[in-house]
Design an enzyme around this catalytic site. Sequence first.
Site, PDB file in Angstrom:
ATOM      1  N   SER A   1       0.847  -1.069   0.102  1.00  0.00           N
ATOM      2  CA  SER A   1       0.189   0.010   0.019  1.00  0.00           C
ATOM      3  C   SER A   1       0.379   1.322   0.116  1.00  0.00           C
ATOM      4  CB  SER A   1      -1.056   0.202   1.156  1.00  0.00           C
ATOM      5  OG  SER A   1      -1.919   1.499   1.069  1.00  0.00           O
TER       6      SER A   1
ATOM      7  N   ASP B   1      -8.425  -4.998  -6.095  1.00  0.00           N
ATOM      8  CA  ASP B   1      -8.105  -4.649  -5.245  1.00  0.00           C
ATOM      9  C   ASP B   1      -8.316  -2.803  -5.925  1.00  0.00           C
ATOM     10  OD1 ASP B   1      -6.578  -1.929  -3.260  1.00  0.00           O
ATOM     11  OD2 ASP B   1      -4.601  -3.218  -4.315  1.00  0.00           O
TER      12      ASP B   1
ATOM     13  N   HIS C   1      -6.945  -6.007  -1.725  1.00  0.00           N
ATOM     14  CA  HIS C   1      -6.028  -5.028  -1.743  1.00  0.00           C
ATOM     15  C   HIS C   1      -4.893  -5.942  -0.327  1.00  0.00           C
ATOM     16  CE1 HIS C   1      -3.695  -1.411  -1.751  1.00  0.00           C
ATOM     17  NE2 HIS C   1      -4.362  -1.244   0.299  1.00  0.00           N
TER      18      HIS C   1
END
Length: 717
Positions: free
Chosen positions: A562, A643, A675
């Site tokens: 991320s 995602d 994600h």
Amino acid sequence: MAIRSMKFTPEVLLGAPRRSSAVPNAAGTLAVYTQTSYSFESHSKTNEIRVIEIQSGRSALITNDPGASNPQWLGADDQLVWLKTKTNGNTSFIVGDARQVDNTYTAGTVPGPVSDLKVTVIEPGKIGFAVSGKANQDGSLYNPQDAKKSHTTGRLYTSLFVRHWDSYVEPQKNSIFYGILEQTPLSPARRLAGKYSVSGLTNLISVSGLTGVESPIPPFGGTSDFDISPSAIVFIGKDPGLNPATHTACSCYYAPMFSWTSMSVSDIKTCKVTGLQGAMSSPVLSSDGSSIALLAMQKDGYESDKNRILYVPNPWNGDMIEVFESNDGKGLWDLSPSAISFAHDDKSLLVQTEEIGRGVLYQLPLQDIRKAKPDALKRLTRSGYVNDVFPAAAGSSSLLISSSSLVDNSVWSIIDPASPEAVQVVSSSGRGGSAFGLSPTQVDEIWFHGAENHPVHAWVVKPSDFKPGEKYPLAYLIHGGPQGAWNDQWSTRWNPAVFAEQGYVVITPNPTGSTGYGQPFTDGITGQWGGRPYEDLVKGFEYIEQNLAYVDTTRAVALGASYGGYMMNWIQGHPLGRKFKALVTHDGVFSMTSQLASEEQYFPLHDLQGPIWKKPENWAKWDPSRFTADWQTPHLIIHNELDYRLTIAEGLAAFNVLQMRGIDSAFLTFPDENHWVLNPENSLMWHKTVLNWINKYTGLPAVSDEPDLSAMNTLAL
């Protein structure tokens, strides 16, 4: 339950039983919990509801029905109620005795999927309950199994969200439903207690006339978004008048439950504080439902603003007290609490917060709360990360705490706030780490001076067979968020000990933007994505080079997901990237412009200090794709198709650049993951791919492609 394992491998991490928080009964003799585990040998998952005896530590199975969830105690006896998902999408309420596991029955069934069960005793034999579920536009419970199938796959949207987290937004919205579990007497003359039955469901939000309000708040809202008592239900929801993709503003709603069978629209009370216009969380009620406590942020559109503690002694007059309020609006307490609850006697609040890499529990007296200063807080825990807390028994000041650490995945303990240093461990799933071949002695922490000479904290996790005098390659792990932190906390997705057991010294820095070190430090990343945090990481690497003789920085790798993935891409184009033998980016940002394809637009709008048409220089300044001419380091890219926070185009673009530049690289994707990587089999492949990638460049042995079933833990009941 004991877990025995010779070595902490990815198989052990992913196959170890995962326990929920422990919830005690009224007598404080038993606690109920759920436990799941996965077998790589049979490729199957087990799901259990279990009860543990507090004194002996013995655990008993209540049910291993794969559809069972959300166990709750019914009143003062040892009866439990839990939810059971049925194949037709309906949900049954199952009642059973914790000491007679075969004595169960169905109290009723509702026509759709519900979860997040909470219960409260209205009177003996009469239990109020609340659950969450999707609601149709008419307020009825939605059951996807009964939904009429469309002849087209097209979706037309005229406002955001289009999609959120990992799914496209549908017309059905989250809602809170309530009802009664009532016990009928076996004999009216003798008043013998009979079985419980479910009254049915009422949509609280619909009958309250709250148009457009959705609770729990998607995508992660659950039991922490509402609370119930015999006389009231409290819940939070985003402001329905604002776009949820660009705003975080919330309101708190207080619904008095005069009869639990009917409600007037005029009964609902909306609580909102002037000056606190941001997100709300953790609404809780006192035991009689007459008071509310909750957390609220000041800034709309900033999901990582500091949480303020609000106390509402009387919801009817709307008097909301901001605890630790200051004249400058910043608040007297620098930390941001994550959850609160009332103590057993309603005379104090129990406050959970991140603090210097730990999840700490504090107690705050409510007496003279308007004048309270942070020194009124009493710290109750010193290590690990507190996940949940309950009174150890009805009317008891002692607390049953559920927590974890970097080496233990689940610890339940009892403390008395009068003497919190005396900790009674009820159960440790990992036996202090030894069940996984781990030990607290592997864990250390360091401080170094980062950007602007600010102190920066980092955890150090060494191999279990660490030998002083030897040197070990470095694994530099960068957390996501970016407003997040590495804590003394267990993780099944990014577990530092898994990397350490490969033979690395793992260092997990908490640079500018991290939580738990004061709100100014968290806010310091705003408009600085590749600035102060990058400088912190550079100075951290220099500190390791100069001060940790046991770390071989010539054999270093860096990994992140991320925002951590963004930082890997940023590092790749900057001088620090030349310090590493290999990099790993999981679901990271390649191009800032591509964040316009994300769902929660308030996130880049805040962190980049405005939309791209007003602040194009900020969007361009911190764009990793601007520096691809300097990319050189071997790089593994991982990106998943579901995602929707950072679309798969980000990963593909980064991999395409690496390939066209002739840089050793690889691309891993999962079409069924978001994600995160949650499927155990996918997660095992993720771990083996990542470890083999970094091991190749540091000279460590490759990980076998086949699951190491001999290393899997064995269970002894």
